[in-house]
Design a protein around this motif. Structure first.
Motif, PDB file in Angstrom:
ATOM      1  N   ASN A 222      61.409  74.676  -9.365  1.00  0.00           N
ATOM      2  CA  ASN A 222      60.140  75.345  -9.653  1.00  0.00           C
ATOM      3  C   ASN A 222      59.336  75.657  -8.403  1.00  0.00           C
ATOM      4  OD1 ASN A 222      60.440  75.521 -12.437  1.00  0.00           O
ATOM      5  ND2 ASN A 222      59.771  73.422 -12.699  1.00  0.00           N
ATOM      6  N   ALA A 223      59.985  75.704  -7.258  1.00  0.00           N
ATOM      7  CA  ALA A 223      59.291  76.040  -6.019  1.00  0.00           C
ATOM      8  C   ALA A 223      59.613  77.467  -5.615  1.00  0.00           C
ATOM      9  CB  ALA A 223      59.718  75.080  -4.910  1.00  0.00           C
ATOM     10  N   GLU A 224      58.660  78.089  -4.991  1.00  0.00           N
ATOM     11  CA  GLU A 224      58.889  79.414  -4.414  1.00  0.00           C
ATOM     12  C   GLU A 224      58.903  79.227  -2.905  1.00  0.00           C
ATOM     13  OE1 GLU A 224      56.868  83.844  -4.145  1.00  0.00           O
ATOM     14  OE2 GLU A 224      55.734  82.210  -5.016  1.00  0.00           O
TER      15      GLU A 224
ATOM     16  N   PRO B 241      46.677  72.658   0.726  1.00  0.00           N
ATOM     17  CA  PRO B 241      46.854  74.098   0.878  1.00  0.00           C
ATOM     18  C   PRO B 241      48.306  74.421   1.198  1.00  0.00           C
ATOM     19  CG  PRO B 241      45.809  73.195   2.818  1.00  0.00           C
ATOM     20  CD  PRO B 241      45.931  72.066   1.827  1.00  0.00           C
ATOM     21  N   VAL B 242      48.735  75.598   0.810  1.00  0.00           N
ATOM     22  CA  VAL B 242      50.089  76.047   1.107  1.00  0.00           C
ATOM     23  C   VAL B 242      50.107  76.571   2.540  1.00  0.00           C
ATOM     24  CG1 VAL B 242      51.898  77.713   0.504  1.00  0.00           C
ATOM     25  CG2 VAL B 242      50.559  76.595  -1.304  1.00  0.00           C
ATOM     26  N   GLU B 243      51.080  76.122   3.317  1.00  0.00           N
ATOM     27  CA  GLU B 243      51.256  76.651   4.660  1.00  0.00           C
ATOM     28  C   GLU B 243      52.022  77.958   4.548  1.00  0.00           C
ATOM     29  OE1 GLU B 243      53.557  75.799   8.876  1.00  0.00           O
ATOM     30  OE2 GLU B 243      53.475  74.193   7.387  1.00  0.00           O
ATOM     31  N   LEU B 244      51.433  79.032   5.025  1.00  0.00           N
ATOM     32  CA  LEU B 244      52.072  80.343   4.986  1.00  0.00           C
ATOM     33  C   LEU B 244      52.786  80.573   6.306  1.00  0.00           C
ATOM     34  CD1 LEU B 244      49.197  82.401   3.327  1.00  0.00           C
ATOM     35  CD2 LEU B 244      51.159  81.313   2.217  1.00  0.00           C
TER      36      LEU B 244
ATOM     37  N   GLU C 256      62.918  81.211  12.978  1.00  0.00           N
ATOM     38  CA  GLU C 256      64.231  81.827  12.743  1.00  0.00           C
ATOM     39  C   GLU C 256      64.848  81.425  11.409  1.00  0.00           C
ATOM     40  OE1 GLU C 256      68.560  81.354  14.815  1.00  0.00           O
ATOM     41  OE2 GLU C 256      66.840  81.599  16.146  1.00  0.00           O
ATOM     42  N   ARG C 257      64.639  80.194  10.962  1.00  0.00           N
ATOM     43  CA  ARG C 257      65.291  79.691   9.746  1.00  0.00           C
ATOM     44  C   ARG C 257      64.375  79.617   8.527  1.00  0.00           C
ATOM     45  NH1 ARG C 257      69.741  75.380  10.875  1.00  0.00           N
ATOM     46  NH2 ARG C 257      69.244  75.211   8.681  1.00  0.00           N
TER      47      ARG C 257
ATOM     48  N   GLU D 161      64.835  75.705   1.988  1.00  0.00           N
ATOM     49  CA  GLU D 161      64.140  75.148   0.834  1.00  0.00           C
ATOM     50  C   GLU D 161      63.231  74.075   1.402  1.00  0.00           C
ATOM     51  OE1 GLU D 161      66.124  74.547  -3.002  1.00  0.00           O
ATOM     52  OE2 GLU D 161      67.957  75.116  -1.946  1.00  0.00           O
ATOM     53  N   PHE D 162      61.942  74.340   1.449  1.00  0.00           N
ATOM     54  CA  PHE D 162      61.002  73.500   2.178  1.00  0.00           C
ATOM     55  C   PHE D 162      60.734  72.148   1.520  1.00  0.00           C
ATOM     56  CE2 PHE D 162      59.863  77.858   3.457  1.00  0.00           C
ATOM     57  CZ  PHE D 162      60.070  77.729   4.822  1.00  0.00           C
ATOM     58  N   LEU D 163      60.813  72.078   0.193  1.00  0.00           N
ATOM     59  CA  LEU D 163      60.484  70.852  -0.527  1.00  0.00           C
ATOM     60  C   LEU D 163      59.064  70.402  -0.194  1.00  0.00           C
ATOM     61  CD1 LEU D 163      63.865  68.955  -0.069  1.00  0.00           C
ATOM     62  CD2 LEU D 163      63.189  70.493  -1.926  1.00  0.00           C
ATOM     63  N   ASP D 164      58.175  71.369  -0.028  1.00  0.00           N
ATOM     64  CA  ASP D 164      56.804  71.100   0.378  1.00  0.00           C
ATOM     65  C   ASP D 164      55.952  72.327   0.038  1.00  0.00           C
ATOM     66  OD1 ASP D 164      54.620  69.835   1.510  1.00  0.00           O
ATOM     67  OD2 ASP D 164      55.568  69.519   3.455  1.00  0.00           O
ATOM     68  N   TYR D 165      54.670  72.245   0.328  1.00  0.00           N
ATOM     69  CA  TYR D 165      53.759  73.352   0.100  1.00  0.00           C
ATOM     70  C   TYR D 165      53.853  74.336   1.271  1.00  0.00           C
ATOM     71  CZ  TYR D 165      51.796  70.586  -3.671  1.00  0.00           C
ATOM     72  OH  TYR D 165      51.639  69.875  -4.818  1.00  0.00           O
TER      73      TYR D 165
END
Length: 167
Positions: free
Chosen positions: A3-5, A37-40, A57-58, A63-67
Motif C-alpha cells: 500500500n505504499a507509493e 511529512p513525506v520526503e519528496l 540515481e537509484r 521501495e523505500f519502506l518509509d515516507y
C-alpha cells in the motif's frame, strides 16, 4: 511495505499546478497535523517547481519502506510508459487521466500484473480480486515449478478502471 507509493510521474502540462498541491498535502499539511511529512525526492524538472531532496540515481528503483516519494515530470504518456518499463517492479501501476486514448495506451503498454486507470493501486489484493486469502505476491512472470499443465503456464494481467476510488 504494501500500500505504499514510491514513484509519482507528473505530466509536464499540469506539473506547475499539481506539484505545489502534492507538496502541501504530503509535506506541509502532514507536518502541521503532527504526522511525519513525506520526503519528496525530485528530478530536475520537479525541483524547479517545488523544494525537496534531489532524486538520486537509484531513487526511482527503490521501495523505500518509509515516507518517501520519488517524483519526476514526464512530457507525455509514452515517456511515462518508458519510465515504468525501466523502473517498475511489474506489480501494479496506475494512471490518473481524463484522456481515454492515453488510458488505453497505458493499459496496453504497461507490463504489470495489475494496471489501474483512475483507481487506487491499494486494491491490488487477493481478496479484492476474488482469489481468497492472499498468501503472497510475485512480480515474476512464470510462477509454477515442476511439471506444468496449461493452467500453470497462464499468466494474468488485471486491468482495473474507475473514477477515483480509494481503499
Amino acid at each position: 511495505m504494501c500500500n505504499a507509493e514510491e514513484v509519482c510521474l507528473v505530466h509536464e502540462a499540469v506539473a506547475a499546478a499539481f506539484l505545489p498541491m502534492l507538496k502541501k498535502r504530503l509535506v506541509d499539511d502532514r507536518a502541521a497535523a503532527g504526522l511525519p511529512p513525506v520526503e519528496l525526492r525530485l528530478d530536475e524538472a520537479s525541483a524547479g517547481i517545488i523544494p525537496g531532496t534531489p532524486a538520486g540515481e537509484r531513487d526511482f528503483d527503490t521501495e523505500f519502506l518509509d515516507y518517501v516519494l520519488a517524483v519526476a515530470v514526464v512530457p507525455d504518456v509514452d515517456a511515462a510508459i518508458a519510465h515504468i518499463a525501466a523502473h517498475s517492479t511489474g506489480h501494479s501501476d496506475a494512471i490518473v487521466t481524463e484522456d481515454e486514448a492515453a488510458a488505453a495506451r497505458f493499459t496496453a503498454s504497461v507490463d504489470s500484473a495489475a494496471v489501474y486507470v483512475n483507481v487506487s493501486t491499494r486494491f491490488t489484493d487477493g481478496g479484492e480480486f476474488g482469489l481468497g486469502c492472499e498468501m503472497g505476491i510475485s512480480t515474476q512472470k512464470l510462477h509454477a515449478r515442476g511439471p506444468m499443465g496449461l493452467e500453470e503456464l497462464c499468466g494474468y494481467k488485471y486491468i482495473i478502471r474507475g473514477d477515483g476510488q480509494t481503499r
